[in-house]
Design an enzyme around this catalytic site. Sequence first.
Site, PDB file in Angstrom:
ATOM      1  N   ARG A   1      44.620  49.039  40.365  1.00  7.90           N
ATOM      2  CA  ARG A   1      44.744  47.764  40.797  1.00  7.90           C
ATOM      3  C   ARG A   1      46.302  47.559  41.106  1.00  7.90           C
ATOM      4  O   ARG A   1      45.663  46.915  42.252  1.00  7.90           O
ATOM      5  CB  ARG A   1      44.551  46.668  39.355  1.00  7.90           C
TER       6      ARG A   1
ATOM      7  N   GLN B   1      44.936  32.929  36.323  1.00  8.77           N
ATOM      8  CA  GLN B   1      44.509  33.407  35.430  1.00  8.77           C
ATOM      9  C   GLN B   1      44.683  34.905  36.349  1.00  8.77           C
ATOM     10  O   GLN B   1      44.847  36.219  35.820  1.00  8.77           O
ATOM     11  CB  GLN B   1      43.625  33.155  34.855  1.00  8.77           C
TER      12      GLN B   1
ATOM     13  N   HIS C   1      47.886  35.287  32.084  1.00  5.36           N
ATOM     14  CA  HIS C   1      47.454  36.798  32.097  1.00  5.36           C
ATOM     15  C   HIS C   1      48.829  37.970  32.419  1.00  5.36           C
ATOM     16  O   HIS C   1      47.763  38.651  32.246  1.00  5.36           O
ATOM     17  CB  HIS C   1      45.797  36.800  32.679  1.00  5.36           C
TER      18      HIS C   1
HETATM   19  P1  OAD Z   1      35.122  35.597  36.803  1.00  2.50           P
HETATM   20  O1  OAD Z   1      35.171  37.470  37.526  1.00  2.50           O
HETATM   21  O2  OAD Z   1      34.910  35.204  35.244  1.00  2.50           O
HETATM   22  O3  OAD Z   1      34.425  34.571  38.187  1.00  2.50           O
HETATM   23  C1  OAD Z   1      34.805  34.369  38.718  1.00  2.50           C
HETATM   24  C2  OAD Z   1      34.360  33.426  40.340  1.00  2.50           C
HETATM   25  O4  OAD Z   1      35.180  33.113  41.438  1.00  2.50           O
HETATM   26  C3  OAD Z   1      33.284  32.792  39.707  1.00  2.50           C
HETATM   27  O5  OAD Z   1      32.903  31.720  38.781  1.00  2.50           O
HETATM   28  C4  OAD Z   1      32.175  32.973  41.372  1.00  2.50           C
HETATM   29  O6  OAD Z   1      31.503  32.633  41.135  1.00  2.50           O
HETATM   30  C5  OAD Z   1      33.732  33.197  41.623  1.00  2.50           C
HETATM   31  N1  OAD Z   1      34.379  34.008  43.480  1.00  2.50           N
HETATM   32  C6  OAD Z   1      32.915  34.330  43.859  1.00  2.50           C
HETATM   33  N2  OAD Z   1      33.554  34.349  45.192  1.00  2.50           N
HETATM   34  C7  OAD Z   1      34.630  33.734  45.151  1.00  2.50           C
HETATM   35  C8  OAD Z   1      35.242  32.664  46.834  1.00  2.50           C
HETATM   36  N3  OAD Z   1      34.722  33.679  47.178  1.00  2.50           N
HETATM   37  N4  OAD Z   1      35.373  31.401  46.744  1.00  2.50           N
HETATM   38  C9  OAD Z   1      35.738  31.071  45.156  1.00  2.50           C
HETATM   39  N5  OAD Z   1      35.281  30.982  43.851  1.00  2.50           N
HETATM   40  C10 OAD Z   1      34.091  32.669  44.400  1.00  2.50           C
HETATM   41  O7  OAD Z   1      37.137  35.666  36.918  1.00  2.50           O
HETATM   42  P2  OAD Z   1      37.862  34.818  35.909  1.00  2.50           P
HETATM   43  O8  OAD Z   1      37.435  33.169  35.911  1.00  2.50           O
HETATM   44  O9  OAD Z   1      39.249  34.892  37.076  1.00  2.50           O
HETATM   45  O10 OAD Z   1      41.247  38.605  31.930  1.00  2.50           O
HETATM   46  O11 OAD Z   1      38.205  35.606  34.805  1.00  2.50           O
HETATM   47  C11 OAD Z   1      38.922  35.038  34.086  1.00  2.50           C
HETATM   48  C12 OAD Z   1      39.989  36.332  33.571  1.00  2.50           C
HETATM   49  O12 OAD Z   1      38.050  37.057  32.243  1.00  2.50           O
HETATM   50  C13 OAD Z   1      40.427  37.490  34.147  1.00  2.50           C
HETATM   51  O13 OAD Z   1      41.790  36.921  34.665  1.00  2.50           O
HETATM   52  C14 OAD Z   1      41.017  38.430  33.711  1.00  2.50           C
HETATM   53  C15 OAD Z   1      38.570  38.238  32.847  1.00  2.50           C
HETATM   54  O14 OAD Z   1      38.530  39.261  31.705  1.00  2.50           O
HETATM   55  C16 OAD Z   1      42.266  39.777  31.933  1.00  2.50           C
HETATM   56  O15 OAD Z   1      42.168  41.378  31.859  1.00  2.50           O
HETATM   57  C17 OAD Z   1      42.682  39.230  30.545  1.00  2.50           C
END
Ligand code: OAD
Length: 240
Positions: free
Chosen positions: A58, A88, A106
């Site tokens: 990554r 995050q 994070h």
């Molecule tokens: P997720 O992968 O859970 O969610 C990503 C979000 O981005 C989804 O709701 C998608 O619909 C949205 N998305 C996708 N493409 C997009 C775009 N072009 N513009 C806007 N939104 C878009 O990721 P996070 O919510 O960030 O933690 O996940 C939270 C945490 O879970 C991360 O920090 C990580 C993970 O496990 C750790 O690794 C500790």
Amino acid sequence: MKKKKILVLTGAGVSAESGVKTFRDHGGLWEGIDPMVVASIGGWEKTPEKVLEFYNMRKNELKNASPNAAHIAIAEMEKDFDVTVVTQNVDDLHEKAGSTNIIHLHGTLTLTKEEDRSEERYPYIDDLKIGSVGRNGSQLRPDIVWFGENLDLMDIQKTRMAAEEADVCIVVGTSMQVSPANSVPWMTPELSLIYYIDPGEQDFHVPKFRMRGGFFTHVKKKASEGLPEVVEELKRIYLK
Ligand code: OAD
């Protein structure tokens, strides 16, 4: 006039258009990889080489990533608003775009630390291997908050303070599934405006946002499109 305070809570979706994979979308990182193996303290204790392989990959992918229009719009908001970015994400695209007030809940892929001495940080440039050690002779690991670990207390305090003073909270590109980051919008004052920018189909958290009254807008667009639109709306509301 005092600048209005804006808290921007970002997740992986804000970096998706920069080529950084999200976690829970179709084709996301957690589709083929078990987070408990590569991103948890238990995984580190059992198979640290798998954890290092995952983060080395990554970190190296990040070298080719540039900020997109959403990161840039967030950074440019600082001209007119008092902005705190609570992310995050472990990438450095908010920094590269020019944001100056960023809390990495994070952790960050740009730094490492020793597993037994958490105070000192080192730049994460070369790949980490089992046997890579810091100045105190302890194994180096990425400066990431893994599942099973606590967030940094100072980061939580700074986030809470920014949230409690926010006039506006923009939530962008997060599935809102990970705690405690997903509670940040609820720390803002009852009458603050909340925007949720996310093109995803999963609407389950939208009713929860709406419970806050009329001050919630779901912008169902990609970050690069939705973010500049929201910034224009905020300028119309507050700067005219
Ligand atoms: P997720 O992968 O859970 O969610 C990503 C979000 O981005 C989804 O709701 C998608 O619909 C949205 N998305 C996708 N493409 C997009 C775009 N072009 N513009 C806007 N939104 C878009 O990721 P996070 O919510 O960030 O933690 O996940 C939270 C945490 O879970 C991360 O920090 C990580 C993970 O496990 C750790 O690794 C500790």
